[in-house]
Scaffold this active site. Structure first.
Site, PDB file in Angstrom:
ATOM      1  N   LYS A   1       0.938  -1.443   0.024  1.00 33.31           N
ATOM      2  CA  LYS A   1      -0.055   0.127   0.007  1.00 33.31           C
ATOM      3  C   LYS A   1       0.629   1.351   0.186  1.00 33.31           C
ATOM      4  O   LYS A   1       0.663   2.114  -0.790  1.00 33.31           O
ATOM      5  CB  LYS A   1      -1.016   0.165   0.982  1.00 33.31           C
ATOM      6  CG  LYS A   1      -2.081  -0.997   1.062  1.00 33.31           C
ATOM      7  CD  LYS A   1      -3.088  -0.841   1.932  1.00 33.31           C
ATOM      8  CE  LYS A   1      -4.263  -1.607   1.633  1.00 33.31           C
ATOM      9  NZ  LYS A   1      -5.393  -1.902   2.522  1.00 33.31           N
TER      10      LYS A   1
ATOM     11  N   LYS B   1      -5.014  -9.640  -6.338  1.00 36.33           N
ATOM     12  CA  LYS B   1      -6.214 -10.130  -5.443  1.00 36.33           C
ATOM     13  C   LYS B   1      -7.330  -9.205  -5.493  1.00 36.33           C
ATOM     14  O   LYS B   1      -7.283  -7.904  -5.629  1.00 36.33           O
ATOM     15  CB  LYS B   1      -5.965 -10.504  -4.076  1.00 36.33           C
ATOM     16  CG  LYS B   1      -6.182  -9.091  -3.014  1.00 36.33           C
ATOM     17  CD  LYS B   1      -6.108  -9.801  -1.662  1.00 36.33           C
ATOM     18  CE  LYS B   1      -6.536  -8.468  -0.655  1.00 36.33           C
ATOM     19  NZ  LYS B   1      -7.879  -8.311  -0.551  1.00 36.33           N
TER      20      LYS B   1
ATOM     21  N   LYS C   1     -11.495  -4.614  -2.079  1.00 38.98           N
ATOM     22  CA  LYS C   1     -12.401  -3.664  -2.044  1.00 38.98           C
ATOM     23  C   LYS C   1     -12.012  -2.325  -2.309  1.00 38.98           C
ATOM     24  O   LYS C   1     -12.597  -1.337  -2.875  1.00 38.98           O
ATOM     25  CB  LYS C   1     -12.951  -3.496  -0.417  1.00 38.98           C
ATOM     26  CG  LYS C   1     -14.071  -4.394   0.134  1.00 38.98           C
ATOM     27  CD  LYS C   1     -14.652  -4.199   1.274  1.00 38.98           C
ATOM     28  CE  LYS C   1     -14.371  -5.144   2.175  1.00 38.98           C
ATOM     29  NZ  LYS C   1     -13.111  -5.028   3.081  1.00 38.98           N
TER      30      LYS C   1
HETATM   31  P1  ATP Z   1      -9.065  -3.750   1.406  1.00 41.42           P
HETATM   32  O1  ATP Z   1      -8.984  -3.589   0.013  1.00 41.42           O
HETATM   33  O2  ATP Z   1      -9.684  -2.353   1.883  1.00 41.42           O
HETATM   34  O3  ATP Z   1      -8.007  -4.133   2.122  1.00 41.42           O
HETATM   35  P2  ATP Z   1     -10.229  -6.250   1.253  1.00 41.42           P
HETATM   36  O4  ATP Z   1     -11.107  -6.501   0.192  1.00 41.42           O
HETATM   37  O5  ATP Z   1      -8.919  -6.853   1.068  1.00 41.42           O
HETATM   38  O6  ATP Z   1     -10.194  -4.913   1.636  1.00 41.42           O
HETATM   39  P3  ATP Z   1     -10.606  -6.938   3.976  1.00 41.42           P
HETATM   40  O7  ATP Z   1     -11.670  -6.205   4.700  1.00 41.42           O
HETATM   41  O8  ATP Z   1      -9.370  -6.522   4.066  1.00 41.42           O
HETATM   42  O9  ATP Z   1     -11.144  -6.955   2.634  1.00 41.42           O
HETATM   43  O10 ATP Z   1     -10.822  -8.513   4.364  1.00 41.42           O
HETATM   44  C1  ATP Z   1     -11.877  -9.141   4.956  1.00 41.42           C
HETATM   45  C2  ATP Z   1     -11.685 -10.825   4.859  1.00 41.42           C
HETATM   46  O11 ATP Z   1     -11.794 -10.896   3.519  1.00 41.42           O
HETATM   47  C3  ATP Z   1     -10.194 -11.001   5.195  1.00 41.42           C
HETATM   48  O12 ATP Z   1     -10.227 -12.355   5.967  1.00 41.42           O
HETATM   49  C4  ATP Z   1      -9.559 -11.376   3.948  1.00 41.42           C
HETATM   50  O13 ATP Z   1      -8.212 -11.832   4.041  1.00 41.42           O
HETATM   51  C5  ATP Z   1     -10.690 -11.859   3.112  1.00 41.42           C
HETATM   52  N1  ATP Z   1     -10.235 -11.327   1.522  1.00 41.42           N
HETATM   53  C6  ATP Z   1     -10.051 -10.193   1.044  1.00 41.42           C
HETATM   54  N2  ATP Z   1      -9.809 -10.216  -0.144  1.00 41.42           N
HETATM   55  C7  ATP Z   1      -9.755 -11.603  -0.456  1.00 41.42           C
HETATM   56  C8  ATP Z   1      -9.811 -12.066  -1.648  1.00 41.42           C
HETATM   57  N3  ATP Z   1      -9.502 -11.821  -2.991  1.00 41.42           N
HETATM   58  N4  ATP Z   1      -9.683 -13.500  -1.623  1.00 41.42           N
HETATM   59  C9  ATP Z   1      -9.937 -14.485  -0.360  1.00 41.42           C
HETATM   60  N5  ATP Z   1     -10.202 -13.672   0.612  1.00 41.42           N
HETATM   61  C10 ATP Z   1     -10.013 -12.488   0.760  1.00 41.42           C
END
Ligand code: ATP
Ligand code: LTN
Length: 343
Positions: free
Chosen positions: A125, A209, A212
């Site tokens: 990041k 990956k 969000k």
């Molecule tokens: P951000 O982009 O804001 O970091 P994020 O999409 O990574 O958000 P988080 O709130 O950080 O989501 O993660 C919530 C849960 O979802 C965590 O357990 C994380 O490991 C899981 N997760 C996030 N993205 C993925 C993905 N692409 N595949 C599988 N699990 C995921």
């Protein structure tokens, strides 16, 4: 200080506790469900289950205040729509339980700059931000808050996607270090990462990956997205110029991602699934159909919950009480262990 009380089963054995958190940092997507949320729903029936909308973590990158409020409530409803039953588990908002911010300070005093600097999420990041862009100090100390979240609930098991493994290792190291320095205070947690679906990739950039907070509307499948749009995105997912359907995430990330999504959705092994397909088109059609069928009941339940805002507020209000009953004595124990005077 008395140890925290846990539920016991019919044989008076203590029930293991599960804890996890999701940030209200953007629209929840298929990766969040397959990597994390789906496990939560399974775990709630045979564990003391505590789930948290981690709004303080979301603040590590700029958020519009109105959007943050809206998304926090939306995230709570999505947890319930995905199967969490608030009469069985505890669902609450992180900032409502001030013990998180307090224990986070003790964790910052337990972690070293070197180990925080090695966290790949921080490195990625911070590296992505341009020279002029603001990078909050909290983005660096973020894993200390995450460790506090987990340790406050004496969690044995923490269901997360693969990207959180390193943070979990750090939480374990901090628990062990604190216990070693100050005497047994924290339970040492273990990560629970699903065998299939722990890392769902972006449909347009399959080496990154699904996320969000990264803007990739065509590459991300939202949990609340309508069926036609999901089908369109999966049909247009980036693959490669070959024709062979094979599970090989290094050489064929796009096709492998579709096999992973289909496998995680239907409970089948992605490598075995690959043998059944001879054309990308067929794989995409089945993958889209399976995802739409998976999300349909979640979306229907979400619509019901959204029609009753007072119901969501009541669940979260009850959640704070249940969460604090566990977190407050653990924080007191940690405060006493380091030598802070009782208050
Ligand atoms: P951000 O982009 O804001 O970091 P994020 O999409 O990574 O958000 P988080 O709130 O950080 O989501 O993660 C919530 C849960 O979802 C965590 O357990 C994380 O490991 C899981 N997760 C996030 N993205 C993925 C993905 N692409 N595949 C599988 N699990 C995921
Ligand atoms: N850092 C996690 C979210 C998170 C979390 C937690 C997950 C915050 N606190 C405690 C499990 C347990 C993320 O970015 N996905």
């Amino acid at each position: 200080m008395a140890p925290c009380r846990r539920s016991v089963d019919l044989y008076d054995r203590p029930v293991a506790r599960v804890f996890s958190g999701i940030q209200p940092s953007g629209d929840m997507h298929l990766g969040n469900y397959l990597g994390a949320l789906r496990q939560f729903a399974f775990d709630q029936y045979d564990h003391d289950a505590v789930f948290c909308i981690v709004d303080l973590h979301a603040l590590t990158v700029p958020q519009d205040p109105g959007e943050l409020r809206r998304r926090t409530l939306e995230a709570a409803r999505i947890h319930m729509a995905a199967g969490l039953d608030p009469s069985v588990c505890t669902l609450f908002v992180q900032s409502h339980v001030h013990e998180h911010a307090e224990l986070s300070w003790l964790m910052e005093c337990t972690a070293s700059v070197g180990e925080l600097r090695r966290m790949t999420q921080f490195k990625e990041k911070a590296d992505k931000a341009s020279d002029q862009e603001f990078v909050a100090a909290a983005l660096f100390t973020y894993p200390a808050l995450m460790a506090a979240d987990i340790l406050l609930y004496e969690a044995d098991r923490v269901p997360v996607g693969a990207d959180q493994r390193q943070h979990l290792e750090l939480a374990r190291d901090l628990a062990l270090r604190f216990n070693h320095r100050f005497g047994d205070t924290f339970v040492v947690p273990t990560a629970a990462v699903p065998r299939v679906g722990a890392r769902i990739m972006d449909l347009q950039r399959p080496t990154e990956k699904m996320s969000k907070s990264v803007i990739s509307p065509q590459g991300t499948v939202g949990l609340l997205e309508d069926a036609a749009s999901i089908v369109r995105k999966i049909r247009r997912a980036v693959t490669d110029t070959e024709v062979e359907v094979r599970y090989d995430p290094q050489a064929k990330p796009g096709v492998s991602n579709l096999l992973t999504i289909l496998g995680a959705t239907t409970g089948e092994d992605p490598e075995r699934l690959a043998r059944r397909y001879h054309q990308y088109g067929e794989l995409k059609a089945d993958c889209a159909e399976a995802v739409v069928a998976l999300l349909e009941p979640i979306q229907a339940r979400y619509a019901e919950l959204a029609a009753d805002p007072a119901g969501t507020a009541a669940v979260l209000a009850e959640g704070v009480g249940k969460a604090r009953a566990v977190a407050a004595p653990v924080l007191d124990r940690a405060r006493a262990a380091v030598g802070l005077l009782p208050r």
